[in-house]
Design a protein around this motif. Sequence first.
Motif, PDB file in Angstrom:
ATOM      1  N   ALA A  55      12.235  20.656  97.204  1.00  0.00           N
ATOM      2  CA  ALA A  55      10.842  20.793  97.977  1.00  0.00           C
ATOM      3  C   ALA A  55       9.764  19.831  96.913  1.00  0.00           C
ATOM      4  O   ALA A  55       8.957  19.103  97.551  1.00  0.00           O
ATOM      5  CB  ALA A  55      10.425  22.101  97.944  1.00  0.00           C
ATOM      6  N   VAL A  56      10.024  20.326  95.608  1.00  0.00           N
ATOM      7  CA  VAL A  56       9.091  19.461  94.812  1.00  0.00           C
ATOM      8  C   VAL A  56       9.353  17.719  94.728  1.00  0.00           C
ATOM      9  O   VAL A  56       8.355  17.060  94.839  1.00  0.00           O
ATOM     10  CB  VAL A  56       9.201  19.849  93.344  1.00  0.00           C
ATOM     11  N   LEU A  57      10.520  17.531  94.733  1.00  0.00           N
ATOM     12  CA  LEU A  57      10.970  16.092  94.940  1.00  0.00           C
ATOM     13  C   LEU A  57      10.323  15.536  96.282  1.00  0.00           C
ATOM     14  O   LEU A  57       9.735  14.246  96.296  1.00  0.00           O
ATOM     15  CB  LEU A  57      12.439  15.898  94.791  1.00  0.00           C
ATOM     16  N   ALA A  58      10.457  16.076  97.252  1.00  0.00           N
ATOM     17  CA  ALA A  58       9.902  15.694  98.526  1.00  0.00           C
ATOM     18  C   ALA A  58       8.268  15.493  98.421  1.00  0.00           C
ATOM     19  O   ALA A  58       7.872  14.361  98.808  1.00  0.00           O
ATOM     20  CB  ALA A  58      10.243  16.603  99.687  1.00  0.00           C
ATOM     21  N   LEU A  59       7.632  16.433  97.711  1.00  0.00           N
ATOM     22  CA  LEU A  59       6.294  16.220  97.475  1.00  0.00           C
ATOM     23  C   LEU A  59       5.829  15.136  96.523  1.00  0.00           C
ATOM     24  O   LEU A  59       4.750  14.518  96.975  1.00  0.00           O
ATOM     25  CB  LEU A  59       5.489  17.612  96.807  1.00  0.00           C
ATOM     26  N   VAL A  60       6.754  14.975  95.601  1.00  0.00           N
ATOM     27  CA  VAL A  60       6.472  13.783  94.808  1.00  0.00           C
ATOM     28  C   VAL A  60       6.755  12.294  95.546  1.00  0.00           C
ATOM     29  O   VAL A  60       5.759  11.533  95.374  1.00  0.00           O
ATOM     30  CB  VAL A  60       7.303  13.835  93.586  1.00  0.00           C
ATOM     31  N   VAL A  61       7.482  12.433  96.309  1.00  0.00           N
ATOM     32  CA  VAL A  61       7.734  11.114  97.176  1.00  0.00           C
ATOM     33  C   VAL A  61       6.633  10.990  97.819  1.00  0.00           C
ATOM     34  O   VAL A  61       6.114   9.668  98.108  1.00  0.00           O
ATOM     35  CB  VAL A  61       9.021  11.121  98.041  1.00  0.00           C
ATOM     36  N   GLY A  66       5.770   7.029  98.961  1.00  0.00           N
ATOM     37  CA  GLY A  66       7.050   6.817  99.522  1.00  0.00           C
ATOM     38  C   GLY A  66       7.366   7.344 100.813  1.00  0.00           C
ATOM     39  O   GLY A  66       6.808   8.212 101.535  1.00  0.00           O
ATOM     40  N   ARG A  67       8.718   7.059 101.173  1.00  0.00           N
ATOM     41  CA  ARG A  67       9.147   7.466 102.661  1.00  0.00           C
ATOM     42  C   ARG A  67      10.215   8.578 102.356  1.00  0.00           C
ATOM     43  O   ARG A  67      11.234   7.937 101.858  1.00  0.00           O
ATOM     44  CB  ARG A  67       9.400   6.260 103.325  1.00  0.00           C
ATOM     45  N   LEU A  68      10.100   9.522 102.937  1.00  0.00           N
ATOM     46  CA  LEU A  68      11.713  10.364 103.084  1.00  0.00           C
ATOM     47  C   LEU A  68      12.507  10.166 103.871  1.00  0.00           C
ATOM     48  O   LEU A  68      13.639  10.366 103.821  1.00  0.00           O
ATOM     49  CB  LEU A  68      10.915  12.019 103.271  1.00  0.00           C
ATOM     50  N   ALA A  69      12.050   9.374 105.163  1.00  0.00           N
ATOM     51  CA  ALA A  69      12.957   8.799 106.354  1.00  0.00           C
ATOM     52  C   ALA A  69      14.213   7.978 105.658  1.00  0.00           C
ATOM     53  O   ALA A  69      13.772   7.042 104.893  1.00  0.00           O
ATOM     54  CB  ALA A  69      12.153   8.199 107.126  1.00  0.00           C
ATOM     55  N   MET A  70      15.218   8.290 106.053  1.00  0.00           N
ATOM     56  CA  MET A  70      16.307   7.484 105.690  1.00  0.00           C
ATOM     57  C   MET A  70      17.390   7.208 107.020  1.00  0.00           C
ATOM     58  O   MET A  70      16.912   7.571 107.870  1.00  0.00           O
ATOM     59  CB  MET A  70      17.082   8.146 104.644  1.00  0.00           C
ATOM     60  N   THR A  71      18.128   6.302 106.875  1.00  0.00           N
ATOM     61  CA  THR A  71      18.952   5.877 107.901  1.00  0.00           C
ATOM     62  C   THR A  71      20.147   6.873 107.885  1.00  0.00           C
ATOM     63  O   THR A  71      20.482   7.629 107.042  1.00  0.00           O
ATOM     64  CB  THR A  71      19.479   4.545 107.765  1.00  0.00           C
ATOM     65  N   ARG A  72      20.956   6.544 108.869  1.00  0.00           N
ATOM     66  CA  ARG A  72      21.952   7.755 109.310  1.00  0.00           C
ATOM     67  C   ARG A  72      23.083   7.523 108.203  1.00  0.00           C
ATOM     68  O   ARG A  72      23.504   8.343 107.576  1.00  0.00           O
ATOM     69  CB  ARG A  72      22.686   7.575 110.763  1.00  0.00           C
ATOM     70  N   TRP A 182      26.419   6.554  94.450  1.00  0.00           N
ATOM     71  CA  TRP A 182      26.402   5.298  94.520  1.00  0.00           C
ATOM     72  C   TRP A 182      26.506   4.456  95.822  1.00  0.00           C
ATOM     73  O   TRP A 182      25.856   3.436  96.307  1.00  0.00           O
ATOM     74  CB  TRP A 182      27.860   5.016  93.412  1.00  0.00           C
ATOM     75  N   LYS A 183      27.379   5.400  96.759  1.00  0.00           N
ATOM     76  CA  LYS A 183      27.461   4.730  97.856  1.00  0.00           C
ATOM     77  C   LYS A 183      25.941   4.773  98.790  1.00  0.00           C
ATOM     78  O   LYS A 183      25.919   4.030  99.698  1.00  0.00           O
ATOM     79  CB  LYS A 183      28.451   5.781  98.872  1.00  0.00           C
ATOM     80  N   GLY A 184      25.284   5.870  98.545  1.00  0.00           N
ATOM     81  CA  GLY A 184      23.874   6.043  99.011  1.00  0.00           C
ATOM     82  C   GLY A 184      23.035   4.757  98.524  1.00  0.00           C
ATOM     83  O   GLY A 184      22.188   4.184  99.468  1.00  0.00           O
ATOM     84  N   GLN A 185      23.186   4.407  97.091  1.00  0.00           N
ATOM     85  CA  GLN A 185      22.757   3.298  96.799  1.00  0.00           C
ATOM     86  C   GLN A 185      23.142   2.277  97.377  1.00  0.00           C
ATOM     87  O   GLN A 185      22.212   1.092  97.763  1.00  0.00           O
ATOM     88  CB  GLN A 185      22.852   3.087  95.205  1.00  0.00           C
ATOM     89  N   GLN A 186      24.220   1.802  97.679  1.00  0.00           N
ATOM     90  CA  GLN A 186      24.796   0.725  98.368  1.00  0.00           C
ATOM     91  C   GLN A 186      24.275   0.491  99.784  1.00  0.00           C
ATOM     92  O   GLN A 186      24.257  -0.352 100.340  1.00  0.00           O
ATOM     93  CB  GLN A 186      26.312   0.785  98.488  1.00  0.00           C
ATOM     94  N   ALA A 187      24.026   1.702 100.392  1.00  0.00           N
ATOM     95  CA  ALA A 187      23.409   1.768 101.782  1.00  0.00           C
ATOM     96  C   ALA A 187      21.908   1.532 101.829  1.00  0.00           C
ATOM     97  O   ALA A 187      21.260   1.597 102.735  1.00  0.00           O
ATOM     98  CB  ALA A 187      23.652   3.278 102.379  1.00  0.00           C
ATOM     99  N   GLY A 188      21.294   1.271 100.653  1.00  0.00           N
ATOM    100  CA  GLY A 188      19.863   1.250 100.432  1.00  0.00           C
ATOM    101  C   GLY A 188      18.934   2.344 100.471  1.00  0.00           C
ATOM    102  O   GLY A 188      17.953   2.137 100.127  1.00  0.00           O
ATOM    103  N   ALA A 189      19.577   3.362  99.878  1.00  0.00           N
ATOM    104  CA  ALA A 189      18.638   4.704  99.749  1.00  0.00           C
ATOM    105  C   ALA A 189      18.130   4.652  98.565  1.00  0.00           C
ATOM    106  O   ALA A 189      18.476   4.297  97.384  1.00  0.00           O
ATOM    107  CB  ALA A 189      19.456   5.910  99.781  1.00  0.00           C
ATOM    108  N   GLU A 190      16.805   4.988  98.489  1.00  0.00           N
ATOM    109  CA  GLU A 190      15.798   4.962  97.223  1.00  0.00           C
ATOM    110  C   GLU A 190      16.099   6.361  96.400  1.00  0.00           C
ATOM    111  O   GLU A 190      16.771   7.440  96.863  1.00  0.00           O
ATOM    112  CB  GLU A 190      14.448   5.013  97.572  1.00  0.00           C
TER     113      GLU A 190
END
Length: 306
Positions: A55-61, A66-72, A182-190
């Motif tokens: 919850a705190v991280l989401a508030l910081v974003v 920043g955007r919390l939305a991510m791809t599938r 790391w796989k999330g990083q490869q998929a472009g997640a912040e």
Amino acid sequence: MTQSAKSITSPAALALGGIGVCALIWGTTWYAITFQLGAVDAVVSVVMRFAIAAAVLALVVKATGGRLAMTRPQHLRAMGQGLFSFAISYAFVYASEEKIASAVVAVIFAALAFLNLILFRVASGQKAAPAAWLGASMGVIGVAVLSGGEVMGAGLGAHAVEGVVFAVIAVVASAFGNWFAWKGQQAGAEVLPGTAWAMAYGTAALALYGVVTGVSWSVAWSPAYVVSLLYLSLFGSVIAFGLYFTIARARGYALASYISALTPPIAMLVSVLFEGAKFGVTALIGLALVLAGQLFLIRAPKRSAA
């Protein structure tokens, strides 16, 4: 910018500073976790810790634009990261500390950098420089030497075998969590949105497990429990994991996970200050090996694909 200023802001110096902060925080969380054990089920404590952190991280974003939305694909990788890094790993860490000394758990976690090198090599075909393998190995040996007296004095009898097994499961799960990160990083997640979602998914998975298995959700709201919960949530999770995954992206997961080899010396210092523990020459030798291994990992080139 002067030469000295450039050296302070160099990638290696910034990585070293972030590692130092993470090691300082996580070196004290081993002691903080002991205030979570006993009156409250470990599953409940982990669920509350990462629910608050997510919850705190989401508030910081959101607060930083920043955007919390991510791809599938990013969500799927965050699910894997959350399941292994925050649900399985920490459930077994807390369960392990109920059975064996926290220093023993810290020793086992010193293998994380080495496990990361192996997993990334097998699963993703990533090669690591010889210096990285040497540094990770020195970390494992150094922490084992440093903590040798603590481990030998822990009384690892038949009852404690279960605790050791739990700790091994926890560190292996952490390595898989790093791979999914790391796989999330490869998929472009912040970093921060990805970590927030991973914590949320890990929390949900562990909460579901708690409901299915019928754990008691009662909480003893003592001052020690509340303070330790807030410290573990805000410092041990939000700040430390934010730094950890940032360093991992910039400098590689082997270097970032070497933090697990630097935390035992700090944990032992905390033990000296608050529990009256004493350590001798052996501890200094182990610490020297840990720091030498750190230098090898910092100077090692980043992984490359096979």
